[in-house]
Motif scaffolding. Structure first.
Motif, PDB file in Angstrom:
ATOM      1  N   TYR A  25     104.609 -23.046 -74.790  1.00  0.00           N
ATOM      2  CA  TYR A  25     103.165 -23.573 -75.001  1.00  0.00           C
ATOM      3  C   TYR A  25     102.650 -23.012 -76.262  1.00  0.00           C
ATOM      4  O   TYR A  25     102.605 -21.761 -76.501  1.00  0.00           O
ATOM      5  CB  TYR A  25     102.274 -23.373 -74.023  1.00  0.00           C
ATOM      6  N   ALA A  26     102.067 -23.847 -77.210  1.00  0.00           N
ATOM      7  CA  ALA A  26     101.558 -23.126 -78.556  1.00  0.00           C
ATOM      8  C   ALA A  26     100.020 -22.552 -78.020  1.00  0.00           C
ATOM      9  O   ALA A  26      99.379 -23.224 -77.146  1.00  0.00           O
ATOM     10  CB  ALA A  26     101.628 -24.205 -79.504  1.00  0.00           C
ATOM     11  N   THR A  27      99.678 -21.564 -78.962  1.00  0.00           N
ATOM     12  CA  THR A  27      98.319 -21.108 -78.492  1.00  0.00           C
ATOM     13  C   THR A  27      97.409 -21.580 -79.816  1.00  0.00           C
ATOM     14  O   THR A  27      98.030 -21.969 -80.729  1.00  0.00           O
ATOM     15  CB  THR A  27      98.475 -19.671 -78.763  1.00  0.00           C
ATOM     16  N   THR A  28      96.280 -21.413 -79.697  1.00  0.00           N
ATOM     17  CA  THR A  28      95.323 -21.603 -80.526  1.00  0.00           C
ATOM     18  C   THR A  28      95.363 -21.018 -81.992  1.00  0.00           C
ATOM     19  O   THR A  28      95.095 -21.473 -83.287  1.00  0.00           O
ATOM     20  CB  THR A  28      93.821 -21.672 -80.297  1.00  0.00           C
ATOM     21  N   ASP A  29      95.842 -19.764 -81.884  1.00  0.00           N
ATOM     22  CA  ASP A  29      96.162 -18.876 -83.230  1.00  0.00           C
ATOM     23  C   ASP A  29      97.227 -19.060 -83.913  1.00  0.00           C
ATOM     24  O   ASP A  29      97.925 -18.359 -84.594  1.00  0.00           O
ATOM     25  CB  ASP A  29      95.853 -17.621 -82.749  1.00  0.00           C
ATOM     26  N   GLY A  30      98.159 -20.040 -83.304  1.00  0.00           N
ATOM     27  CA  GLY A  30      99.618 -20.174 -83.978  1.00  0.00           C
ATOM     28  C   GLY A  30     100.698 -19.481 -83.343  1.00  0.00           C
ATOM     29  O   GLY A  30     101.842 -19.817 -83.911  1.00  0.00           O
ATOM     30  N   ARG A  31     100.500 -18.943 -82.324  1.00  0.00           N
ATOM     31  CA  ARG A  31     101.591 -18.262 -81.712  1.00  0.00           C
ATOM     32  C   ARG A  31     102.205 -19.230 -80.454  1.00  0.00           C
ATOM     33  O   ARG A  31     101.569 -20.202 -80.447  1.00  0.00           O
ATOM     34  CB  ARG A  31     101.192 -16.903 -81.154  1.00  0.00           C
ATOM     35  N   ARG A  32     103.373 -18.842 -79.857  1.00  0.00           N
ATOM     36  CA  ARG A  32     103.901 -19.459 -78.594  1.00  0.00           C
ATOM     37  C   ARG A  32     104.348 -18.816 -77.845  1.00  0.00           C
ATOM     38  O   ARG A  32     104.746 -17.624 -77.921  1.00  0.00           O
ATOM     39  CB  ARG A  32     105.069 -20.492 -79.489  1.00  0.00           C
ATOM     40  N   MET A  33     104.389 -19.086 -76.518  1.00  0.00           N
ATOM     41  CA  MET A  33     104.941 -18.579 -75.327  1.00  0.00           C
ATOM     42  C   MET A  33     106.230 -18.378 -75.253  1.00  0.00           C
ATOM     43  O   MET A  33     106.984 -19.102 -75.631  1.00  0.00           O
ATOM     44  CB  MET A  33     104.200 -19.207 -74.072  1.00  0.00           C
ATOM     45  N   ARG A  34     106.938 -17.104 -74.832  1.00  0.00           N
ATOM     46  CA  ARG A  34     108.266 -16.998 -74.617  1.00  0.00           C
ATOM     47  C   ARG A  34     108.689 -17.694 -73.495  1.00  0.00           C
ATOM     48  O   ARG A  34     108.222 -17.972 -72.389  1.00  0.00           O
ATOM     49  CB  ARG A  34     108.541 -15.671 -74.429  1.00  0.00           C
ATOM     50  N   GLY A  35     110.011 -18.324 -73.611  1.00  0.00           N
ATOM     51  CA  GLY A  35     110.490 -18.999 -72.559  1.00  0.00           C
ATOM     52  C   GLY A  35     110.989 -18.195 -71.593  1.00  0.00           C
ATOM     53  O   GLY A  35     111.601 -17.077 -72.096  1.00  0.00           O
ATOM     54  N   GLY A  36     111.316 -18.536 -70.363  1.00  0.00           N
ATOM     55  CA  GLY A  36     112.301 -17.938 -69.413  1.00  0.00           C
ATOM     56  C   GLY A  36     111.721 -16.578 -68.918  1.00  0.00           C
ATOM     57  O   GLY A  36     112.210 -15.536 -68.274  1.00  0.00           O
ATOM     58  N   ARG A  37     110.259 -16.415 -69.000  1.00  0.00           N
ATOM     59  CA  ARG A  37     109.466 -15.160 -68.287  1.00  0.00           C
ATOM     60  C   ARG A  37     108.986 -15.411 -67.289  1.00  0.00           C
ATOM     61  O   ARG A  37     108.790 -14.626 -66.383  1.00  0.00           O
ATOM     62  CB  ARG A  37     108.840 -14.423 -69.652  1.00  0.00           C
ATOM     63  N   VAL A  38     107.933 -16.726 -67.396  1.00  0.00           N
ATOM     64  CA  VAL A  38     107.114 -16.754 -66.342  1.00  0.00           C
ATOM     65  C   VAL A  38     107.146 -18.337 -65.803  1.00  0.00           C
ATOM     66  O   VAL A  38     107.229 -19.330 -66.601  1.00  0.00           O
ATOM     67  CB  VAL A  38     105.585 -16.396 -66.621  1.00  0.00           C
ATOM     68  N   PHE A  39     107.272 -18.383 -64.521  1.00  0.00           N
ATOM     69  CA  PHE A  39     107.738 -19.855 -63.794  1.00  0.00           C
ATOM     70  C   PHE A  39     106.643 -19.996 -62.864  1.00  0.00           C
ATOM     71  O   PHE A  39     105.991 -19.231 -62.399  1.00  0.00           O
ATOM     72  CB  PHE A  39     108.965 -19.939 -63.446  1.00  0.00           C
ATOM     73  N   ARG A  40     106.183 -21.144 -62.646  1.00  0.00           N
ATOM     74  CA  ARG A  40     105.281 -21.769 -61.477  1.00  0.00           C
ATOM     75  C   ARG A  40     106.152 -22.688 -60.529  1.00  0.00           C
ATOM     76  O   ARG A  40     106.953 -23.385 -60.851  1.00  0.00           O
ATOM     77  CB  ARG A  40     103.877 -22.395 -62.005  1.00  0.00           C
ATOM     78  N   SER A  41     105.645 -22.646 -59.538  1.00  0.00           N
ATOM     79  CA  SER A  41     106.361 -23.388 -58.439  1.00  0.00           C
ATOM     80  C   SER A  41     105.520 -23.718 -57.321  1.00  0.00           C
ATOM     81  O   SER A  41     104.514 -23.087 -56.776  1.00  0.00           O
ATOM     82  CB  SER A  41     107.774 -22.751 -58.023  1.00  0.00           C
ATOM     83  N   ASP A  42     106.257 -24.603 -56.466  1.00  0.00           N
ATOM     84  CA  ASP A  42     105.937 -25.008 -54.974  1.00  0.00           C
ATOM     85  C   ASP A  42     106.624 -23.969 -54.123  1.00  0.00           C
ATOM     86  O   ASP A  42     107.119 -23.186 -54.350  1.00  0.00           O
ATOM     87  CB  ASP A  42     106.053 -26.596 -54.700  1.00  0.00           C
ATOM     88  N   GLY A  43     106.555 -24.525 -52.854  1.00  0.00           N
ATOM     89  CA  GLY A  43     107.332 -23.251 -51.896  1.00  0.00           C
ATOM     90  C   GLY A  43     108.564 -23.258 -52.158  1.00  0.00           C
ATOM     91  O   GLY A  43     109.330 -24.206 -52.443  1.00  0.00           O
ATOM     92  N   LEU A  44     109.228 -22.055 -51.940  1.00  0.00           N
ATOM     93  CA  LEU A  44     110.594 -21.682 -52.234  1.00  0.00           C
ATOM     94  C   LEU A  44     111.463 -21.598 -50.825  1.00  0.00           C
ATOM     95  O   LEU A  44     112.909 -21.244 -50.994  1.00  0.00           O
ATOM     96  CB  LEU A  44     110.661 -20.333 -52.839  1.00  0.00           C
ATOM     97  N   GLN A  45     110.941 -21.993 -49.758  1.00  0.00           N
ATOM     98  CA  GLN A  45     111.671 -21.746 -48.462  1.00  0.00           C
ATOM     99  C   GLN A  45     112.839 -22.726 -48.339  1.00  0.00           C
ATOM    100  O   GLN A  45     113.507 -22.561 -47.230  1.00  0.00           O
ATOM    101  CB  GLN A  45     110.777 -21.631 -47.164  1.00  0.00           C
ATOM    102  N   HIS A  46     112.727 -24.073 -48.982  1.00  0.00           N
ATOM    103  CA  HIS A  46     113.900 -24.841 -48.746  1.00  0.00           C
ATOM    104  C   HIS A  46     114.922 -24.774 -49.955  1.00  0.00           C
ATOM    105  O   HIS A  46     115.747 -25.825 -50.204  1.00  0.00           O
ATOM    106  CB  HIS A  46     113.245 -26.188 -48.906  1.00  0.00           C
TER     107      HIS A  46
END
Length: 250
Positions: A25-46
């Motif tokens: 994701y790009a930021t308002t100051d021209g930087r960008r988030m690193r990939g492969g560092r933070v993830f979001r998810s639903d339940g992981l039990q399956h």
């Protein structure tokens, strides 16, 4: 969100319907988030054996932040991911079985956007703790709840705001859960735990309507000035904020 901005990268898994990489994701100051560092998810039990292998060998996932309540964990479990990653329980709602049965006097807000705003008060300490973990965690990490859109959505909104991601992108990231919303809801409805929980939720709980996140962000701005100002007043120290930026931005 600018037309050329893409949404977070979907991670294809057999046992999860809402697992994605928050990088790029790009930021308002021209930087960008690193990939492969933070993830979001639903339940992981399956997660399947193939999923677990992918998370271990390709994503090198070692840290799981579980936002679910003790009741949810007790009744639905964590799954085999606990055998290869560290599970850090940080429940946004610390509801025990006895409290769930009592149903307390809590008055449910009329909409999900209002409920998200309420979380900033009710779940202030765990939200701050999740941000601290993400700032200090050396390995790739995922934070998740049951559907991966509500509690996970609030954490994502706070995290992305601290990193300077525009509000329009935050709203679009939230609404991205609509891509698999039918499968997410079907799984929730197959569980007695979530059948009961969803009956007491606002009418828009089965959706990921961008209006819900827009309302949340508007209420934060009106009450606190911005999500960042709320975060600093809630206990996220500026040193933590700087560590988060150094770790996740390029």
């Amino acid at each position: 969100m600018a037309e050329h901005e893409h949404l977070a990268a979907w991670v294809e898994l057999e046992g999860c319907f809402n697992f994605r990489d928050l990088g790029s994701y790009a930021t308002t100051d021209g930087r960008r988030m690193r990939g492969g560092r933070v993830f979001r998810s639903d339940g992981l039990q399956h997660l399947t054996a193939t999923d677990l292998e992918k998370l271990r060998d390709e994503l090198r996932l070692r840290t799981v932040i579980d936002l679910r309540s003790p009741v949810e964990v007790e009744e639905n479990g964590c799954g085999a991911i606990a055998e290869q990653a560290e599970i850090l329980p940080v429940p946004l709602f610390r509801q025990t079985r006895s409290q769930a049965e009592a149903r307390s006097e809590f008055k449910m807000p009329a909409s999900m956007g209002e409920l998200y705003f309420y979380m900033l008060t009710f779940a202030r300490e765990p939200i701050v703790e999740v941000v601290r973990i993400l700032a200090d965690c050396e390995s790739p990490a995922v934070f998740h709840c049951a559907a991966g859109k509500d509690r996970t959505g609030v954490i994502s909104a706070v995290l992305l705001s601290l990193l300077g991601v525009p509000e329009a992108t935050i709203v679009a990231d939230y609404a991205f859960s609509r891509q698999n919303i039918d499968r997410i809801n079907e799984r929730l409805n197959s569980s007695g735990t979530y059948q009961s929980m969803m009956q007491s939720m606002p009418a828009d709980a089965y959706d990921a309507d961008p209006a819900a996140m827009e309302l949340f962000l508007a209420k934060v701005k009106a009450e606190h000035g911005s999500v960042v100002e709320w975060a600093h007043s809630a206990g996220i120290e500026r040193n933590t904020h700087r560590r988060l930026e150094a770790k996740l931005l390029v």
